[in-house]
Design an enzyme around this catalytic site. Structure first.
Site, PDB file in Angstrom:
ATOM      1  N   SER A 272       0.950  -1.414   0.071  1.00  0.00           N
ATOM      2  CA  SER A 272      -0.443   0.404  -0.496  1.00  0.00           C
ATOM      3  C   SER A 272       0.319   1.451  -0.019  1.00  0.00           C
ATOM      4  O   SER A 272       2.389   1.628   0.780  1.00  0.00           O
ATOM      5  CB  SER A 272      -1.194  -0.009   1.088  1.00  0.00           C
ATOM      6  OG  SER A 272      -1.373  -1.115   1.242  1.00  0.00           O
ATOM      7  N   CYS A 274       2.696   2.373  -2.182  1.00  0.00           N
ATOM      8  CA  CYS A 274       4.428   2.409  -3.150  1.00  0.00           C
ATOM      9  C   CYS A 274       3.593   3.149  -4.896  1.00  0.00           C
ATOM     10  O   CYS A 274       4.706   2.385  -5.618  1.00  0.00           O
ATOM     11  CB  CYS A 274       4.514   1.191  -3.507  1.00  0.00           C
ATOM     12  SG  CYS A 274       5.070   1.270  -1.343  1.00  0.00           S
ATOM     13  N   LYS A 276       1.417   1.805  -6.811  1.00  0.00           N
ATOM     14  CA  LYS A 276       0.395   0.525  -7.070  1.00  0.00           C
ATOM     15  C   LYS A 276      -0.453   1.605  -8.223  1.00  0.00           C
ATOM     16  O   LYS A 276      -0.713   1.125  -9.554  1.00  0.00           O
ATOM     17  CB  LYS A 276      -0.187  -0.807  -6.427  1.00  0.00           C
ATOM     18  CG  LYS A 276      -0.927  -1.797  -7.080  1.00  0.00           C
ATOM     19  CD  LYS A 276      -0.386  -2.336  -6.606  1.00  0.00           C
ATOM     20  CE  LYS A 276      -1.895  -3.764  -6.571  1.00  0.00           C
ATOM     21  NZ  LYS A 276      -2.932  -3.663  -5.085  1.00  0.00           N
ATOM     22  N   ASP A 291      -5.625  -3.366  -8.476  1.00  0.00           N
ATOM     23  CA  ASP A 291      -5.557  -3.999  -6.825  1.00  0.00           C
ATOM     24  C   ASP A 291      -5.079  -6.181  -6.308  1.00  0.00           C
ATOM     25  O   ASP A 291      -4.612  -5.896  -6.222  1.00  0.00           O
ATOM     26  CB  ASP A 291      -6.677  -3.468  -5.775  1.00  0.00           C
ATOM     27  CG  ASP A 291      -6.295  -3.732  -4.405  1.00  0.00           C
ATOM     28  OD1 ASP A 291      -5.137  -4.154  -4.518  1.00  0.00           O
ATOM     29  OD2 ASP A 291      -7.212  -4.212  -3.838  1.00  0.00           O
ATOM     30  N   ALA A 388      -7.667   8.339   3.074  1.00  0.00           N
ATOM     31  CA  ALA A 388      -8.922   8.573   2.099  1.00  0.00           C
ATOM     32  C   ALA A 388      -9.124   8.545   0.902  1.00  0.00           C
ATOM     33  O   ALA A 388      -8.004   7.922   0.540  1.00  0.00           O
ATOM     34  CB  ALA A 388      -9.249  10.255   2.670  1.00  0.00           C
ATOM     35  N   ARG A 420       9.174   0.664  -1.340  1.00  0.00           N
ATOM     36  CA  ARG A 420       9.535   1.607  -1.532  1.00  0.00           C
ATOM     37  C   ARG A 420      10.986   1.290  -0.778  1.00  0.00           C
ATOM     38  O   ARG A 420      11.226   0.810   0.707  1.00  0.00           O
ATOM     39  CB  ARG A 420       8.402   2.433  -0.191  1.00  0.00           C
ATOM     40  CG  ARG A 420       9.250   4.005   0.474  1.00  0.00           C
ATOM     41  CD  ARG A 420       7.894   4.504   1.095  1.00  0.00           C
ATOM     42  NE  ARG A 420       6.707   4.051   0.662  1.00  0.00           N
ATOM     43  CZ  ARG A 420       6.381   5.903  -0.022  1.00  0.00           C
ATOM     44  NH1 ARG A 420       7.374   6.703  -0.234  1.00  0.00           N
ATOM     45  NH2 ARG A 420       5.471   6.156  -0.545  1.00  0.00           N
TER      46      ARG A 420
HETATM   47  C1  SPV Z   1      -4.825  -1.622   0.437  1.00  0.00           C
HETATM   48  O1  SPV Z   1      -4.438  -0.939   1.327  1.00  0.00           O
HETATM   49  O2  SPV Z   1      -3.598  -2.248  -0.218  1.00  0.00           O
HETATM   50  C2  SPV Z   1      -5.998  -1.672  -0.232  1.00  0.00           C
HETATM   51  C3  SPV Z   1      -6.829  -1.111   0.260  1.00  0.00           C
HETATM   52  O3  SPV Z   1      -6.367  -1.641  -1.788  1.00  0.00           O
HETATM   53  S1  SPV Z   1      -7.843  -1.724   1.398  1.00  0.00           S
HETATM   54  O4  SPV Z   1      -9.299  -2.286   0.877  1.00  0.00           O
HETATM   55  O5  SPV Z   1      -7.786  -1.199   2.426  1.00  0.00           O
HETATM   56  O6  SPV Z   1      -6.952  -3.251   1.501  1.00  0.00           O
HETATM   57 MN    MN Z   2      -4.754  -3.258  -2.180  1.00  0.00          MN
END
Ligand code: SPV
Ligand code: MN
Length: 625
Positions: A272, A274, A276, A291, A388, A420
């Site tokens: 997260s 970085c 993507k 994702d 957010a 990172r």
């Molecule tokens: C992540 O944090 O890798 C996301 C958001 O894609 S979550 O749905 O919180 O995992």
């Molecule tokens: Mn994710």
């Protein structure tokens, strides 16, 4: 259906909803719905089919229930999660395991009977006074070997609405499986609300039953904890994939345009925050998903799909220069849910680093907000939360690749791992082969903590394939599954690493954000052997001439030799330290490391040591070719 199930469903559903539910003839699904209606005790039940009317019902419910409120732009709404409910709750997310079973110390678990008792106690009567939404979705494209039908029960219209934007509707997919027991199940309740946010945070739980393919989520609203098909389904899908011989990955899927009309598909795994989503959305290329991907061996190669059809993306920092496509979409009419951003008096939204003119007041996740506001612990409250998000269906994006619905999946030419890393890996590098890439890049992935996360900055966190938060099998088994996917294929994807975060000794970035567009083009050319690479101890790096041409063509920029040398020099001491860190983890912390991991990392270490003996600690690429 059995007598008890029928009795509950007849009593609790009105005739229209009953007809929709029993329009699907699946005994296990009926029994599941009846069991959780009885336990959670909602005041009413709505069953959604794939129809436009049913989607409209959910959209309206989210506003009527005050989980979302309308913004001035047509189709835009804003949702708030509680001030202390802004991210995935790793501590209270647990896999239910039978007594004595072991899956390693990085995975949170709870003994199955104890976990069931706890979560069933929490769920008892939890939906009193709420409407329950029963929804059907499909993970992956419809009618495909990748498809996984899912049922979601939730009393949050925001969660149901988010899923409508993020996932393919699955009522008809469910019909096609008939009475099959093979589907994923999710039960979510936001619990008691005050000012539209969950208040029983102390009883926030995400409990995952990998044997029954069911996930329970309670007293939370944040999407990562509640949207069943996202990170909750990932744990179930990783198990299923491991049993069946394919992979569930925390990866984007994108098409990179090559010379002529050629497009090559890439997947990419990044922890997260970085880069993507921004990589998958770069100008000039095509997005398939940002994702989660499923990958399968097929036709001598690897094929992949986007599990989702929408984006739940981080909004912090989105600006017109670096994210032109998203910027345009976020400022146009269309169905978008903003979460935990600042809402201004005139119904517009604002987020951290949107531009240089932040408003001085508004409403955000902390309630009424003004410049300088502090929370009850005296901590400054940002204009929006760092996590957010925006939620949208990718049909709002002009760069969406229609091939994303291809039920065969897309042939993957390259897999990219990125984290990172301020001082070790070069900006882009290709591994020697599948096994070398999986072990030295994917399974060795680390990422440095940032000021945005709790704790110290710059600490490297081990995150194999960026999937560590979602694993439901041991790391050793997971790495072995990855090695197997590409083994003996006639045309395996090439495996790359990228690093957008290199710094010089003074802490200045060595690259611009847009440079990633050049790395993508170079990787695309490499997957067709159109350019040569320079061999280093850790893989192949680009030649200066090739990058110089790409910088000019793609970005209209002059690329200097000095920059190339600074970015692409082999940093031997840092690379050796990394190999040693990773070896120690696989030796000491992982229960079942495949032997090849030690061998391949050992060889990398030997190559680094002999390069050091011959050429010193920091080796210019010009001294390698
Ligand atoms: C992540 O944090 O890798 C996301 C958001 O894609 S979550 O749905 O919180 O995992
Ligand atoms: Mn994710």
């Amino acid at each position: 259906m059995d007598g008890k199930t029928e009795k509950i469903l007849k009593e609790r559903l009105d005739s229209e909803q009953y007809k929709k539910l029993t329009g699907l003839e699946n005994e296990k699904m009926h029994a599941f719905v009846a069991q959780y209606i009885e336990l959670c005790n909602p005041s009413s039940v709505f069953v959604g089919t794939d129809s436009a009317e049913d989607l409209e019902y959910i959209r309206e419910a989210a506003v009527r229930n005050k989980e979302e409120s309308r913004l001035s732009m047509n189709g835009h709404t804003v949702h708030y999660d509680g001030y202390y409910d802004q991210a995935r709750d790793k501590k209270n997310t647990k896999i239910l395991l039978p007594e004595g079973a072991k899956i390693g110390k990085t995975i949170n678990t709870i003994e199955r009977d104890e976990g069931y008792k706890e979560v069933h106690d929490i769920l008892k009567d939890i939906m009193k006074g709420h409407e329950l939404y029963v929804r059907f979705f499909c993970l992956g494209p419809l009618n495909s070997e990748f498809s996984i039908p899912c049922i979601q029960l939730t009393d949050s219209s925001y969660v149901a609405h988010s899923e409508d934007l993020l996932y393919r509707q699955g009522y008809e997919q469910f019909r096609s499986i008939g009475n099959s027991p093979d589907f994923f199940k999710f039960v979510h309740s936001e619990g008691v609300l005050e000012n539209s946010v969950s208040v029983n945070i102390a009883k926030r739980r995400v409990y995952i039953d990998i044997h029954e393919d069911t996930v329970y989520s309670t007293n939370t609203q944040y999407g990562g904890n509640t949207i069943g098909l996202k990170k909750l389904a990932m744990r179930l899908a990783i198990q299923k994939a491991s049993r069946e011989g394919w992979l569930t990955e925390h990866m984007f899927v994108m098409g990179v345009n090559g010379p002529g009309k050629r497009a090559s598909y890439f997947t990419g795994a990044f922890p997260s925050m970085c880069g993507k989503t921004s990589t998958s959305m770069v100008e000039g290329e095509k997005i398939v998903g940002d994702d989660i991907a499923y990958l399968r061996r097929k036709n001598g190669s690897v094929y992949g799909v986007n599990v989702e059809k929408g984006i739940f993306g981080i909004i912090q920092g989105i600006n017109p220069k670096d994210d032109s496509i998203l910027w345009e979409a976020l400022h146009s009419e269309g169905e978008i849910i903003f979460s935990n951003v600042l809402k201004t008096e005139d119904g517009a939204v604002y987020w951290i680093d949107r531009d240089k003119n932040p408003p001085e007041r508004g409403v955000n996740h902390s309630g009424e907000w003004y410049t300088g506001k502090k929370d009850k612990d005296g901590v400054a409250v940002d204009i929006s939360h760092k996590n957010a998000r925006f939620t949208l269906d990718m049909k709002l994006l002009p760069n969406r690749d229609p091939e994303m619905e291809n039920s065969e999946g897309l042939k993957i030419s390259g897999i990219i791992y990125g984290g990172r890393d301020s001082d070790t890996c070069v900006p882009v590098e290709e591994s020697f082969n599948w096994e070398h890439g999986i072990i030295t890049k994917g399974a060795s992935l680390e990422s440095e903590t940032t000021a945005a996360t709790l704790g110290k900055e710059g600490v490297r966190v081990f995150n194999p394939m960026s999937n560590i938060d979602f694993l439901s099998i041991t790391i050793g088994r997971y790495v072995a599954d990855n090695l197997k996917l590409g083994k003996d294929l006639s045309d395996p994807p090439k495996v790359f690493s990228v690093n957008y975060f290199l710094k010089d000794g003074e802490g200045n970035w060595l690259n611009d954000r847009e440079d990633k567009r050049v790395w993508l083009k170079w990787m695309e050319l490499r997957t067709h052997n159109d350019v040569e690479g320079i061999e280093t101890p850790s893989g192949f790096i680009p030649k200066y001439e090739d990058l110089k041409a790409l910088f000019r063509d793609v970005l209209g920029k002059e690329y200097h030799r000095d920059d190339y040398v600074q970015q692409f020099q082999v940093r031997v001491p840092e690379n050796l330290a990394k190999v040693d860190r990773i070896l120690a983890i696989y030796k000491n912390d992982v229960l079942d490391t495949p032997e090849r991991v030690f061998e391949v990392l050992g060889q990398q270490k030997e190559r680094l040591i002999s390069a050091k003996n011959e050429k010193g600690d920091y080796i210019s690429p010009f001294d390698l070719s």
